[in-house]
Motif scaffolding. Structure first.
Motif, short mmCIF file in Angstrom:
data_model
loop_
_atom_site.label_atom_id
_atom_site.label_comp_id
_atom_site.label_asym_id
_atom_site.label_seq_id
_atom_site.Cartn_x
_atom_site.Cartn_y
_atom_site.Cartn_z
N ASP A 86 0.79 -1.06 -0.03
CA ASP A 86 -0.04 0.11 -0.04
C ASP A 86 0.76 1.16 -0.18
O ASP A 86 0.68 2.31 -0.71
N VAL A 87 1.88 1.08 0.88
CA VAL A 87 2.67 2.61 1.02
C VAL A 87 3.64 2.58 -0.24
O VAL A 87 3.60 3.58 -1.08
N ALA A 88 3.91 1.39 -0.78
CA ALA A 88 4.89 1.38 -2.11
C ALA A 88 3.91 2.00 -3.13
O ALA A 88 4.25 2.82 -4.20
N GLY A 89 2.70 1.70 -3.42
CA GLY A 89 1.83 2.26 -4.28
C GLY A 89 1.47 3.65 -4.18
O GLY A 89 1.61 4.29 -5.38
N ALA A 90 1.28 4.19 -3.01
CA ALA A 90 1.18 5.50 -2.81
C ALA A 90 2.37 6.40 -3.35
O ALA A 90 2.34 7.46 -3.94
N ILE A 91 3.55 5.81 -2.99
CA ILE A 91 5.00 6.59 -3.52
C ILE A 91 4.92 6.44 -4.80
O ILE A 91 5.49 7.37 -5.53
N ILE A 92 4.83 5.47 -5.56
CA ILE A 92 4.93 4.99 -6.80
C ILE A 92 4.02 5.93 -7.69
O ILE A 92 4.45 6.63 -8.65
N ILE A 93 2.86 5.88 -7.24
CA ILE A 93 1.87 6.68 -8.13
C ILE A 93 2.03 8.00 -7.99
O ILE A 93 2.06 9.09 -8.98
#
Length: 478
Positions: A460-467
């Motif tokens: 979830d955290v990686a998703g927010a950072i990548i987006i």
């Protein structure tokens, strides 16, 4: 269930007491009611989606003749056509052949197997919905997992957990790469095309070119997170893939129907990519829709219907008297999803008609002063958290209803705001009830809630950072 109407009434009364227009206050009450029921699922989410039909006429917001058309927009036929293609692929086991070939070509070391399972689920879910992909991949995965456990269902190894979570999470990630991969993508397309007619159209090609790199970054994050969490001490494991070889042999040679579906599928992708004009350097390639008397009469939904009709009319060779897809398959299309689509569109219409959109935007003017990367990151985290408790389609419906008027009135770049919200809604991985794939894999009892939450949190955290990073990079964020 009772908290929904109560919260809706309190929101409506608070706005009315502040001197706002009564119709706007009622629309706000319906918005709060539906959002609460969608989050908690205390009322079936598809029944909740019918509330605009029930409440808007009753409260004097819109008449039923105005509400009803919102439940059958053109984008719904994109969804229906996609489902018919899915049923064809599933009926003739083309998806199994593809996934088994991928797995057998990756080898049987833990890291390569993890990559193979992740990539298989990712590629298939670009064209099938994530639930179907997970259900299709699960028997293959369990066969490998059972071999690792030696038949003891209570045993859990890091590799088995990693493989099960890989097919779960990769199924959700792959669906974001194409316009037809998951329902929130199609919901956003309708909101975008309807509210920003002067902006660059959100075509199949544009979505693919924007979403594919981001989804590949998420797939890489998934691989490295699962590898770090579960495969650090598993180099000695050498799973036996004989079951996969046996399953592939049982499928035999590629049949007539599979070849037809493959050609039709390729034809569909070609039509989706070439529907609009393309300019590559000095080369201008006209889109095929210009062949029609009025090019505006056709879009991606039209292609989906064409493909569905081809499959419904094309005769089967191995099942005499039947076509490749029959009406029995079409009857499996869940009507509840159409209600969910329509409920979001109808709610958005009511928000605009009542003037609630202008009130929301007027109270969010501070967003315009935020650096875009902070705004996108906050929206991504908020959407992901919301989606952990509600369906991703319902989540996108709610956030589109709120953010579209904000984007319009504050004159923010629409893709810079709406696209991250849509992607983040599908990147909710923590809870067993967060997505149907999560629930399916958790139900095998080979993955604990703690293991899913641990991996899902970091993803979830990686998703927010990548987006956020991706959107700032391509969107020129300040």
């Amino acid at each position: 269930m009772l908290a929904g109407p109560l919260l809706g009434f309190l929101a409506s009364y608070a706005l009315f007491a502040a001197g706002n227009d009564p119709v706007m206050c009622k629309a706000a009450g319906v918005l709060v009611l539906m959002a609460w029921w969608w989050i908690t699922e205390s009322v079936n989410i598809f029944i909740t989606s019918l509330m605009p039909v029930l409440l808007f006429p009753m409260l004097g917001i819109m008449d039923v003749k105005a509400v009803a058309p919102e439940y059958m927009k053109d984008v719904i036929f994109l969804y229906i056509g996609g489902f018919v293609l899915t049923f064809a692929i599933e009926r003739w086991d083309l998806h199994k052949r593809i996934s088994l070939n991928i797995l057998l070509r990756f080898g049987n070391t833990p890291n390569r197997l993890l990559l193979g399972f992740s990539l298989s689920a990712y590629l298939i879910s670009m064209w099938l919905n994530n639930t179907s992909t997970t259900l299709m991949m699960l028997p293959i995965t369990l066969a490998v997992v059972d071999q690792l456990h030696g038949g003891d269902a209570k045993k859990r190894s890091g590799l088995s957990v990693a493989l099960l979570l890989a097919i779960t999470f990769a199924s959700s990630i792959g669906g974001t790469a194409t316009l037809i991969g998951t329902l929130p993508n199609m919901v956003m397309k309708d909101f975008y095309d309807k509210n920003f007619p002067d902006a660059t159209p959100l075509s199949f090609t544009r979505w693919f070119l924007m979403a594919l790199p981001m989804s590949l970054c998420m797939l890489a994050a998934l691989y490295f997170i699962l590898r770090f969490l579960f495969l650090r001490n598993s180099d000695h494991i050498r799973p036996d893939l004989s079951m996969c070889r046996t399953n592939l042999q049982e499928l035999g040679r590629m049949g007539f129907e599979e070849k037809v579906i493959g050609w039709v599928f390729g034809f569909a992708v070609l039509l989706w990519f070439t529907i609009d004009d393309k300019t590559i350097g000095n080369l201008h390639i006209p889109g095929w829709k210009n062949l029609f008397p009025d090019p505006t009469f056709v879009n991606e939904s039209y292609v989906a219907v064409v493909i569905a009709c081809i499959l419904l009319f094309f005769p089967s060779k191995n099942k005499r008297g039947e076509n490749i897809v029959t009406w029995e398959e079409v009857k499996k299309i869940p009507i509840g999803i159409i209600f969910l689509f329509g409920g979001g569109f109808a709610l958005a219409k009511g928000v605009v008609v009542s003037g609630l959109d202008k009130w929301i935007a007027g109270n969010m003017t501070a967003l315009k002063d935020l650096p875009s990367w902070i705004l996108i990151f906050i929206l991504c985290l908020s959407t992901t958290l919301f989606s952990e408790f509600a369906s991703n389609t319902a989540t996108v419906n709610v956030f589109m209803v709120i953010m579209v008027p904000v984007v319009q009135i504050l004159q923010l770049p629409p893709m810079l705001i709406l696209f991250p919200i849509t992607m983040a809604a599908s990147y909710s991985f923590m809870l067993p009830v967060g997505t149907p794939p999560n629930t399916i894999v958790f139900g095998t009892e080979k993955v604990t809630a703690r293991q899913m939450m641990r991996a899902g949190f970091w993803l979830d955290v990686a998703g927010a950072i990548i987006i956020t990073g991706y959107m700032v990079l391509i969107g020129g964020g300040r």
